[in-house]
Design a protein around this motif. Structure first.
Motif, PDB file in Angstrom:
ATOM      1  N   LEU A  82       0.834  -1.190   0.000  1.00  0.00           N
ATOM      2  CA  LEU A  82       0.000   0.000   0.000  1.00  0.00           C
ATOM      3  C   LEU A  82       0.873   1.246   0.000  1.00  0.00           C
ATOM      4  O   LEU A  82       2.048   1.213   0.327  1.00  0.00           O
ATOM      5  N   ARG A 124       1.931  10.277   2.458  1.00  0.00           N
ATOM      6  CA  ARG A 124       3.229  10.937   2.328  1.00  0.00           C
ATOM      7  C   ARG A 124       3.883  10.548   0.998  1.00  0.00           C
ATOM      8  O   ARG A 124       4.466  11.358   0.316  1.00  0.00           O
ATOM      9  N   PHE A 145      24.127  10.077  10.493  1.00  0.00           N
ATOM     10  CA  PHE A 145      22.777  10.578  10.212  1.00  0.00           C
ATOM     11  C   PHE A 145      21.782   9.463   9.921  1.00  0.00           C
ATOM     12  O   PHE A 145      20.621   9.568  10.287  1.00  0.00           O
ATOM     13  N   ILE A 146      22.223   8.438   9.220  1.00  0.00           N
ATOM     14  CA  ILE A 146      21.290   7.369   8.837  1.00  0.00           C
ATOM     15  C   ILE A 146      21.342   6.250   9.879  1.00  0.00           C
ATOM     16  O   ILE A 146      20.321   5.672  10.233  1.00  0.00           O
ATOM     17  N   LEU A 148      -4.228   5.584   4.186  1.00  0.00           N
ATOM     18  CA  LEU A 148      -3.720   4.215   4.073  1.00  0.00           C
ATOM     19  C   LEU A 148      -2.452   4.065   4.894  1.00  0.00           C
ATOM     20  O   LEU A 148      -1.800   5.027   5.253  1.00  0.00           O
ATOM     21  N   VAL A 149      -2.131   2.832   5.177  1.00  0.00           N
ATOM     22  CA  VAL A 149      -1.007   2.554   6.063  1.00  0.00           C
ATOM     23  C   VAL A 149       0.045   1.772   5.289  1.00  0.00           C
ATOM     24  O   VAL A 149      -0.257   0.788   4.636  1.00  0.00           O
ATOM     25  N   SER A 150       1.273   2.242   5.328  1.00  0.00           N
ATOM     26  CA  SER A 150       2.327   1.547   4.602  1.00  0.00           C
ATOM     27  C   SER A 150       2.794   0.329   5.379  1.00  0.00           C
ATOM     28  O   SER A 150       2.579   0.199   6.575  1.00  0.00           O
ATOM     29  N   ARG A 151       3.474  -0.572   4.688  1.00  0.00           N
ATOM     30  CA  ARG A 151       4.006  -1.756   5.340  1.00  0.00           C
ATOM     31  C   ARG A 151       4.986  -1.366   6.437  1.00  0.00           C
ATOM     32  O   ARG A 151       5.028  -1.959   7.504  1.00  0.00           O
ATOM     33  N   ARG A 152       5.772  -0.325   6.162  1.00  0.00           N
ATOM     34  CA  ARG A 152       6.734   0.137   7.156  1.00  0.00           C
ATOM     35  C   ARG A 152       6.004   0.507   8.456  1.00  0.00           C
ATOM     36  O   ARG A 152       6.480   0.237   9.536  1.00  0.00           O
ATOM     37  N   ARG A 153       4.862   1.155   8.319  1.00  0.00           N
ATOM     38  CA  ARG A 153       4.156   1.567   9.527  1.00  0.00           C
ATOM     39  C   ARG A 153       3.535   0.379  10.233  1.00  0.00           C
ATOM     40  O   ARG A 153       3.495   0.326  11.445  1.00  0.00           O
ATOM     41  N   THR A 171       4.754  -2.577  10.332  1.00  0.00           N
ATOM     42  CA  THR A 171       5.857  -3.212  11.032  1.00  0.00           C
ATOM     43  C   THR A 171       6.122  -2.496  12.343  1.00  0.00           C
ATOM     44  O   THR A 171       6.312  -3.119  13.383  1.00  0.00           O
ATOM     45  N   GLY A 221      -0.005  11.119   9.872  1.00  0.00           N
ATOM     46  CA  GLY A 221       0.966  11.615   8.901  1.00  0.00           C
ATOM     47  C   GLY A 221       2.186  12.288   9.488  1.00  0.00           C
ATOM     48  O   GLY A 221       3.020  12.812   8.753  1.00  0.00           O
ATOM     49  N   ALA A 268       5.897  12.552  11.132  1.00  0.00           N
ATOM     50  CA  ALA A 268       7.156  11.825  11.317  1.00  0.00           C
ATOM     51  C   ALA A 268       7.595  12.090  12.752  1.00  0.00           C
ATOM     52  O   ALA A 268       7.609  13.242  13.210  1.00  0.00           O
ATOM     53  N   GLU A 290      13.817   1.359  17.521  1.00  0.00           N
ATOM     54  CA  GLU A 290      12.902   0.799  16.524  1.00  0.00           C
ATOM     55  C   GLU A 290      11.983  -0.248  17.149  1.00  0.00           C
ATOM     56  O   GLU A 290      10.778  -0.246  16.910  1.00  0.00           O
ATOM     57  N   PRO A 312      16.506   4.159  13.178  1.00  0.00           N
ATOM     58  CA  PRO A 312      17.751   4.831  13.559  1.00  0.00           C
ATOM     59  C   PRO A 312      17.905   6.226  12.971  1.00  0.00           C
ATOM     60  O   PRO A 312      18.400   7.126  13.654  1.00  0.00           O
ATOM     61  N   HIS A 313      17.474   6.425  11.729  1.00  0.00           N
ATOM     62  CA  HIS A 313      17.697   7.750  11.124  1.00  0.00           C
ATOM     63  C   HIS A 313      16.744   8.797  11.681  1.00  0.00           C
ATOM     64  O   HIS A 313      16.882   9.968  11.342  1.00  0.00           O
ATOM     65  N   GLN A 314      15.803   8.419  12.530  1.00  0.00           N
ATOM     66  CA  GLN A 314      14.957   9.399  13.183  1.00  0.00           C
ATOM     67  C   GLN A 314      15.318   9.548  14.665  1.00  0.00           C
ATOM     68  O   GLN A 314      14.492   9.994  15.463  1.00  0.00           O
TER      69      GLN A 314
END
Ligand code: CA
Ligand code: CA
Lengths: 330, 330
Positions: free
Chosen positions: A2, A6, A248-249, B2-7, B9, B179, B181, B198, B205-207
């Motif tokens: 999906l 964003r 950063f990453i 909609l919700v991404s797979r990343r979200r 997870t 929406g 981050a 995570e 990690p990058h956030q």
């Protein structure tokens, strides 16, 4: 998979109308000619995203890094940020008569950008620092965005942000559609790149790693201020790229894209990791449609990374052979 | 949306089963008692996400930052990273007999963490640097993850990562579902926080923005190496927090959450921006279910930010009154 709002926003920002988006579902790389590089890209994406496959990588570890100048957009005859810096220096010169005594500054003001480039990245960073000193990062970014909105490249007469590589926009979209997080890792100043990364590439500011100038916190009129100092506190080039990635990453990329020896360490750091990896060099060999340069160029010099590519398994993309189209407007 | 797979997870990582996720749709903040703080959170989210409304903020500008120690997880009787550092120092002490001559090191080895805290953040950072020197960021993070997997908090006998605040997990999920981050902006060492951000919070990690030690690039056995130096090159606390935000996130947050005077500048930087903003302080006033401390505490001292809250419109969340539940396991 999906698609989040964003991501849809990012796709809209890339100027993909729904018609082109629908075509992209059928062929995610329409501007890439069939051949080993196109096939390697598609094979890599399939391998790392096939659940249960030997090369499967979980979505959170799908990190791809992209150099900017010469990898995502044109860097000849001089880095775009250097042209911007020249214009800023000219605007500031009347208030700084002493600048005429400095040979690098004199070269910049005269428009002799190869004279500036001869002073190396230190010389370039020093000039950038002079134009940025005292600004907030927000103001620096606004000035860059305003310049980008009106400046035109001399050869094509187009805005610089129109001189991004359509085949690379397709790679970015392909990777993101497969759960990758895409990052820019650029030797350019981070605020300059952030001024257009979201609208041009769909890459938000926090996914841009770049060179930076020290920030001094302070207070004025009851508000917190941040002021850029003329001193670079991080140079995100060469050996600095793996440092910037780690800082950063916080994860080693599984795919990296570059075009010069300044990307040698990033390509190595990426492809020296365990498991399936992809390293790609964009080779500028199309003087008719863009530029042709590598070993002898003061901008985007490519020698060691090109020599190393076969032994390290890095893909060398020929702009002339592999790309059916160069720019979005073509 | 909609919700991404990343979200998805990330939601799974937060331990939200589908049943609880379904409940959350009905009530996104089930662990918050009805009252001004809960209503202010929901009002803020509605205001900035209502298209056409006067406070609407586009998704790419929906940035929320969270302090970690004392805001997302327990920080008493000492910062968890300091307990980890004590254990690392003890493991390394036999090979470093000279450490016994250093009063701060001697306090740490003896388990006298208030003695260490008395040396200030410089003293703490120096000890951390000693345990990290020469390690790669990846190794530093692995050692932290291994320690977190086995160490137990003395009061509850639970892993430290079980001592995260359930109401704050719900705020993170609420914001991401709208929406936003979400970023951690912590005075703690960035690799330590990345070791669990995570899995504990769904924050990659990058956030994570944090304090860091200088990284030295090198080469060993034909591979690029990165080695941490004992010297802190960025302290992400107090005035450093707006600097870290500008450098790593590249956008001023519209919402920030903290619990101590170390967050004063971050809260100001966030709420001094134009448009609708949210600043929230988590006030530890529940000795029975967690801890009660503010002005006098060497850990998480809260005085100036508490005094400033009414005039600046910052919400002061009372753990005792506003939170129906403290930990996920309760
Ligand atoms: Ca380049
Ligand atoms: Ca705190």
């Amino acid at each position: 998979m999906l698609v989040s709002r964003r991501r849809l926003t990012a796709a809209a920002a890339l100027g993909l109308g729904f018609t082109r988006a629908a075509q992209a579902q059928a062929d995610p790389l329409p501007s890439w000619r069939d051949g080993p590089r196109r096939r390697a890209l598609l094979d890599f994406v399939a391998a790392v995203t096939t659940p249960g496959g030997p090369d499967f990588v979980p979505p959170t570890e799908r990190i791809a890094t992209f150099d900017n100048d010469g990898t995502l957009w044109v860097e000849q005859p001089a880095y775009t940020q250097l042209i911007f810096t020249r214009d800023r220096l000219r605007a500031l010169a009347p208030a700084n008569p002493g600048w005429a005594q400095d040979p690098v500054l004199r070269a910049a003001l005269a428009g002799d950008l190869s004279g500036v480039l001869a002073a190396g990245s230190e010389g370039t960073l020093r000039l950038m620092g002079l134009t940025l000193a005292g600004l907030s990062p927000e103001t620096a970014r606004r000035l860059a965005a305003e310049w980008l909105a009106t400046a035109r490249d001399a050869r094509w007469g187009r805005p610089y942000t129109a001189l991004v590589y359509q085949p690379m926009l397709e790679v970015l979209a392909l990777l993101r559609a497969h759960g990758f997080a895409t990052f820019i890792v650029s030797g350019g100043g981070v605020e300059f790149v952030r001024a257009f990364s979201e609208s041009a590439y769909g890459i938000p500011p926090h996914q841009v790693v770049g060179s930076s100038f020290a920030l001094q916190p302070g207070e004025a009129e009851g508000r917190i201020t941040l002021a850029m100092e003329p001193r670079a506190d991080f140079v995100d080039d060469g050996p600095g790229k793996p440092v910037g990635i780690a800082r950063f990453i916080g994860r080693r990329p599984i795919a990296a894209f570059g075009n010069s020896d300044g990307d040698w360490q990033m390509l190595r750091y990426t492809t020296e990791g365990p498991g399936r990896r992809l390293g790609m060099i964009i080779h500028h060999d199309d003087a008719a449609r863009e530029y042709a340069y590598d070993r002898q160029s003061p901008v985007g010099r490519l020698a060691r990374a090109l020599d190393d590519a076969p032994a390290r398994g890095w893909l060398v993309t020929s702009m002339r052979q592999d790309w059916a189209r160069i720019f979005p407007g073509d």
